[in-house]
Enzyme design. Sequence first.
Site, PDB file in Angstrom:
ATOM      1  N   ASP A 187       0.819  -1.218   0.000  1.00  0.00           N
ATOM      2  CA  ASP A 187       0.000   0.000   0.000  1.00  0.00           C
ATOM      3  C   ASP A 187       0.851   1.265   0.000  1.00  0.00           C
ATOM      4  OD1 ASP A 187      -2.095  -1.742   0.281  1.00  0.00           O
ATOM      5  OD2 ASP A 187      -2.907  -0.814   2.098  1.00  0.00           O
ATOM      6  N   HIS A 240      -5.984   3.281  -3.922  1.00  0.00           N
ATOM      7  CA  HIS A 240      -6.019   3.406  -2.452  1.00  0.00           C
ATOM      8  C   HIS A 240      -6.390   4.848  -2.088  1.00  0.00           C
ATOM      9  CE1 HIS A 240      -4.912   2.033   1.543  1.00  0.00           C
ATOM     10  NE2 HIS A 240      -3.828   2.759   1.642  1.00  0.00           N
ATOM     11  N   HIS A 246      -5.173   9.663   0.426  1.00  0.00           N
ATOM     12  CA  HIS A 246      -5.064   8.990   1.731  1.00  0.00           C
ATOM     13  C   HIS A 246      -5.291  10.007   2.849  1.00  0.00           C
ATOM     14  CE1 HIS A 246      -3.914   5.863   4.513  1.00  0.00           C
ATOM     15  NE2 HIS A 246      -3.435   5.087   3.575  1.00  0.00           N
ATOM     16  N   HIS A 281       3.927  -2.164   3.242  1.00  0.00           N
ATOM     17  CA  HIS A 281       3.992  -0.804   2.697  1.00  0.00           C
ATOM     18  C   HIS A 281       5.348  -0.602   2.019  1.00  0.00           C
ATOM     19  CE1 HIS A 281       0.737  -0.425   5.653  1.00  0.00           C
ATOM     20  NE2 HIS A 281       0.298   0.579   4.914  1.00  0.00           N
TER      21      HIS A 281
END
Length: 289
Positions: A71, A121, A125, A220
């Site tokens: 991610d 995503h 964010h 990540h």
Amino acid sequence: MTVKKRLICGLALAFALSPAVSRAQSRLPTCGPDVLGVSRELAVGGAPQIGLKTYPRTLALEDHEVVLTFDDGPAPTTRKVLDALAAQCAKATFFLIGRNAEAMPELVRREIAEGHTVGSHSWSHPSKSLRAQNLAAAIEEIEHGDRAVQAASGGKASHFLRFPGFGDSPALLEAVAKRDMPVFATDLWASDWNPMTPERELNLVMARLRKAGRGIVLLHDIHKQTADMIPALLRTLHAEGFRLVHFVPGAKAPETRAAPAGWSSETEAFYSKKLGDGAQPARPAPSTN
Ligand SMILES: [Zn+2]
């Protein structure tokens, strides 16, 4: 090496030798029995919501089958992750932040060129979770993220979605289901948002994986400690007999496995506590069979 692994690696090699290859593709090694490779592809279509940290179901992985997901990229550290995956003929799914994809489209193109699956995503964010935002604004965050990732990938990204911070809501899930976006939570994670050495991170994620026996793993690629750990993680997975499954976009909803009895949503518990609003978990009751 399995027939499937040979086929995938053979295709990768053939593609890498075509005249249209980029320099990135030419880094793909010849796969052999000493690397992790990919055991099988798993096509995901429809609009499932999967991943046991959040939902009472996950994909029907066999014992010792693992899916790697990353991610928040792309970021400069993504290069090292891609190098490590290429060295092991391994494939992963990257859930990109839209504005990062827009800023570093060359890394998005490299992810696509090297056979990885790319999803979105959100656009930015946001620190305020999407569930806590105005619904229209939250949907625009998701759509803007998807558009940016598609643009950076030359239209070759999937419409797979991971909510930032797993901050979904029933209305958001309904909205993305209408857009045929499969929603991926995760089955386990490396807690790599916490600073730690690569060695400690490796031990942590492997201990969780050995205990679970299988699952979708969240990492990540924006963190150096994770990028530094990936070569050892891939070697360890191979040495311990784990097999890599690669998600790819498909036409049909995949087979799923219900959460075990006593399941509860860990991410929902987090939000209920964090928001302090006493909200009831907005989830269907987990299946016990
Ligand atoms: Zn994230």
